[in-house]
Design a protein around this motif. Structure first.
Motif, PDB file in Angstrom:
ATOM      1  N   MET A   1      98.421  27.261  20.105  1.00  0.00           N
ATOM      2  CA  MET A   1      99.548  27.354  21.044  1.00  0.00           C
ATOM      3  C   MET A   1     100.078  28.779  21.066  1.00  0.00           C
ATOM      4  O   MET A   1     100.378  29.338  20.018  1.00  0.00           O
ATOM      5  N   PRO A   2     100.178  29.422  22.212  1.00  0.00           N
ATOM      6  CA  PRO A   2     100.624  30.818  22.271  1.00  0.00           C
ATOM      7  C   PRO A   2     102.088  30.940  21.884  1.00  0.00           C
ATOM      8  O   PRO A   2     102.890  30.041  22.082  1.00  0.00           O
ATOM      9  N   GLY A   3     102.393  32.106  21.313  1.00  0.00           N
ATOM     10  CA  GLY A   3     103.786  32.366  20.963  1.00  0.00           C
ATOM     11  C   GLY A   3     104.300  33.538  21.760  1.00  0.00           C
ATOM     12  O   GLY A   3     103.679  33.985  22.719  1.00  0.00           O
ATOM     13  N   GLY A   4     105.437  34.107  21.326  1.00  0.00           N
ATOM     14  CA  GLY A   4     105.990  35.263  22.010  1.00  0.00           C
ATOM     15  C   GLY A   4     106.732  34.889  23.275  1.00  0.00           C
ATOM     16  O   GLY A   4     106.885  33.709  23.630  1.00  0.00           O
ATOM     17  N   ARG A   5     107.204  35.920  23.971  1.00  0.00           N
ATOM     18  CA  ARG A   5     107.993  35.703  25.182  1.00  0.00           C
ATOM     19  C   ARG A   5     107.117  35.227  26.338  1.00  0.00           C
ATOM     20  O   ARG A   5     105.938  35.546  26.411  1.00  0.00           O
ATOM     21  N   LEU A   6     107.738  34.503  27.241  1.00  0.00           N
ATOM     22  CA  LEU A   6     107.028  34.068  28.442  1.00  0.00           C
ATOM     23  C   LEU A   6     106.654  35.269  29.294  1.00  0.00           C
ATOM     24  O   LEU A   6     107.423  36.225  29.415  1.00  0.00           O
ATOM     25  N   LEU A  22     107.580  18.367  38.691  1.00  0.00           N
ATOM     26  CA  LEU A  22     107.014  18.038  37.387  1.00  0.00           C
ATOM     27  C   LEU A  22     108.093  18.038  36.309  1.00  0.00           C
ATOM     28  O   LEU A  22     109.065  18.802  36.373  1.00  0.00           O
ATOM     29  N   ALA A  23     107.939  17.205  35.301  1.00  0.00           N
ATOM     30  CA  ALA A  23     108.846  17.172  34.160  1.00  0.00           C
ATOM     31  C   ALA A  23     108.604  18.397  33.290  1.00  0.00           C
ATOM     32  O   ALA A  23     107.509  18.987  33.299  1.00  0.00           O
ATOM     33  N   TYR A  24     109.628  18.775  32.513  1.00  0.00           N
ATOM     34  CA  TYR A  24     109.489  19.931  31.626  1.00  0.00           C
ATOM     35  C   TYR A  24     108.295  19.758  30.689  1.00  0.00           C
ATOM     36  O   TYR A  24     107.566  20.713  30.406  1.00  0.00           O
ATOM     37  N   ALA A  25     108.099  18.547  30.182  1.00  0.00           N
ATOM     38  CA  ALA A  25     107.013  18.305  29.229  1.00  0.00           C
ATOM     39  C   ALA A  25     105.652  18.568  29.867  1.00  0.00           C
ATOM     40  O   ALA A  25     104.743  19.129  29.224  1.00  0.00           O
ATOM     41  N   GLU A  26     105.490  18.192  31.132  1.00  0.00           N
ATOM     42  CA  GLU A  26     104.219  18.398  31.811  1.00  0.00           C
ATOM     43  C   GLU A  26     103.994  19.885  32.094  1.00  0.00           C
ATOM     44  O   GLU A  26     102.872  20.402  31.953  1.00  0.00           O
ATOM     45  N   ILE A  27     105.050  20.585  32.504  1.00  0.00           N
ATOM     46  CA  ILE A  27     104.921  22.030  32.727  1.00  0.00           C
ATOM     47  C   ILE A  27     104.542  22.720  31.419  1.00  0.00           C
ATOM     48  O   ILE A  27     103.665  23.586  31.382  1.00  0.00           O
ATOM     49  N   ALA A  28     105.205  22.313  30.332  1.00  0.00           N
ATOM     50  CA  ALA A  28     104.919  22.907  29.026  1.00  0.00           C
ATOM     51  C   ALA A  28     103.475  22.630  28.606  1.00  0.00           C
ATOM     52  O   ALA A  28     102.803  23.502  28.051  1.00  0.00           O
ATOM     53  N   ARG A  29     102.993  21.421  28.869  1.00  0.00           N
ATOM     54  CA  ARG A  29     101.618  21.070  28.498  1.00  0.00           C
ATOM     55  C   ARG A  29     100.625  21.971  29.237  1.00  0.00           C
ATOM     56  O   ARG A  29      99.640  22.449  28.655  1.00  0.00           O
ATOM     57  N   ARG A  30     100.895  22.219  30.514  1.00  0.00           N
ATOM     58  CA  ARG A  30      99.990  23.064  31.297  1.00  0.00           C
ATOM     59  C   ARG A  30     100.007  24.520  30.830  1.00  0.00           C
ATOM     60  O   ARG A  30      99.008  25.240  30.971  1.00  0.00           O
ATOM     61  N   LEU A  31     101.150  24.946  30.279  1.00  0.00           N
ATOM     62  CA  LEU A  31     101.254  26.315  29.776  1.00  0.00           C
ATOM     63  C   LEU A  31     100.848  26.417  28.312  1.00  0.00           C
ATOM     64  O   LEU A  31     100.762  27.530  27.775  1.00  0.00           O
ATOM     65  N   ASP A  32     100.628  25.258  27.662  1.00  0.00           N
ATOM     66  CA  ASP A  32     100.365  25.224  26.224  1.00  0.00           C
ATOM     67  C   ASP A  32     101.536  25.851  25.464  1.00  0.00           C
ATOM     68  O   ASP A  32     101.361  26.679  24.563  1.00  0.00           O
ATOM     69  N   PRO A  34     105.713  24.869  23.846  1.00  0.00           N
ATOM     70  CA  PRO A  34     106.608  23.770  23.488  1.00  0.00           C
ATOM     71  C   PRO A  34     107.505  23.396  24.665  1.00  0.00           C
ATOM     72  O   PRO A  34     107.921  24.269  25.441  1.00  0.00           O
ATOM     73  N   THR A  35     107.824  22.120  24.782  1.00  0.00           N
ATOM     74  CA  THR A  35     108.730  21.672  25.847  1.00  0.00           C
ATOM     75  C   THR A  35     110.080  22.377  25.745  1.00  0.00           C
ATOM     76  O   THR A  35     110.700  22.724  26.756  1.00  0.00           O
ATOM     77  N   SER A  36     110.539  22.615  24.512  1.00  0.00           N
ATOM     78  CA  SER A  36     111.838  23.272  24.318  1.00  0.00           C
ATOM     79  C   SER A  36     111.851  24.674  24.917  1.00  0.00           C
ATOM     80  O   SER A  36     112.880  25.145  25.407  1.00  0.00           O
ATOM     81  N   THR A  37     110.702  25.349  24.898  1.00  0.00           N
ATOM     82  CA  THR A  37     110.630  26.696  25.469  1.00  0.00           C
ATOM     83  C   THR A  37     110.856  26.657  26.977  1.00  0.00           C
ATOM     84  O   THR A  37     111.605  27.469  27.537  1.00  0.00           O
ATOM     85  N   VAL A  38     110.222  25.701  27.635  1.00  0.00           N
ATOM     86  CA  VAL A  38     110.369  25.578  29.082  1.00  0.00           C
ATOM     87  C   VAL A  38     111.785  25.134  29.433  1.00  0.00           C
ATOM     88  O   VAL A  38     112.406  25.664  30.367  1.00  0.00           O
ATOM     89  N   THR A  39     112.314  24.161  28.699  1.00  0.00           N
ATOM     90  CA  THR A  39     113.674  23.684  28.952  1.00  0.00           C
ATOM     91  C   THR A  39     114.683  24.812  28.823  1.00  0.00           C
ATOM     92  O   THR A  39     115.552  25.001  29.687  1.00  0.00           O
TER      93      THR A  39
END
Length: 247
Positions: A1-6, A22-32, A34-39
């Motif tokens: 899973m990548p880290g660092g800033r978006l 799309l839900a935050y969880a689905e967007i996060a999954r596509r970006l690999d 965490p959901t918390s990062t997208v939220t």
């Protein structure tokens, strides 16, 4: 899973995902990610309906620059309280501010409210708010005046004749009661309009329905706030000792 800033590309993908519902969880999954990062990214940059990738990217760069230029360095830097992660606290404060703003509170008032709420003392002076938020004294004064009118902040005398602005256990109760009173005022003016426009006319009927609805809501808010007020004064239960349970 990548880290660092978006990256800017990732922010564009977030914007596209939000546009597609799309839900935050689905967007996060596509970006690999965490959901918390997208939220956190969405809520600190306008919320799901106002998020813009380019605006969010520029805002993040500005925040990073502000931190580099204002963060205390060397031995003068204060130690974080309770061993907290300063970056995590800073990011959480930004999200908290974004949520208050999305609820309808003006941005500067949201920043001041967040800053007060997240201090352990629950109170700060004007000069402390100026320093923490890097804003002008006039901005602090305007924000406090607004928050005080909403029942969300109170003043108390401090040392050297400096007022302290306080968010205490009853602030949210007082805010709910202020909201109920404000709603009740709308009820009154709506019912006054029924007489002006003529009972039985379409406009008057609309106003009467508004008054009935808001009257119920206002009374419900006040009743619920009274019933739940003690929750604001409840202290966390001490951690249980597993050894006691086995005795």
């Amino acid at each position: 899973m990548p880290g660092g800033r978006l990256t800017q590309s990732e922010r564009q993908q977030i914007a596209l995902g939000l546009a597609d519902g799309l839900a935050y969880a689905e967007i996060a999954r596509r970006l690999d990610r965490p959901t918390s990062t997208v939220t956190r990214e969405v809520m600190r940059n306008g919320g799901p309906t106002a998020y813009r990738a380019d605006v969010a990217h520029r805002a993040t760069e500005r925040r990073a620059h502000r931190r580099r230029t204002t963060a205390p360095r060397g031995p003068q830097a204060p130690a974080p309280a309770y061993g907290r992660d300063p970056e995590a606290v800073r990011e959480y404060e930004e999200v908290f501010t974004a949520v208050l703003t999305a609820s309808g509170m003006p941005t500067m008032m949201s920043r001041v409210m967040s800053c007060l709420t997240l201090t352990d003392s629950g109170s700060l002076t004007a000069s402390e708010l100026v320093q923490r938020l890097d804003i002008s004294p006039a901005s602090v004064s305007k924000a406090i005046t607004f928050l005080e009118s909403q029942g969300m902040v109170r003043r108390e005398p401090g040392e050297r004749r400096r007022e302290r602005y306080v968010v205490d256990d009853d602030i949210w109760y007082e805010s709910m009661m202020a909201s109920a009173r404000s709603t009740a005022q709308i009820v009154g003016i709506a019912r006054q309009g029924v007489g002006v426009l003529g009972s039985g006319t379409p406009a008057a009927a609309r106003l009467e329905n508004i008054a009935r609805f808001l009257d119920f809501v206002s009374e419900s808010i006040a009743r619920a706030a009274e019933q739940a007020r003690e929750i604001l004064h409840t202290k966390p239960a001490p951690p249980s000792d597993d050894n006691d349970a086995t005795r």
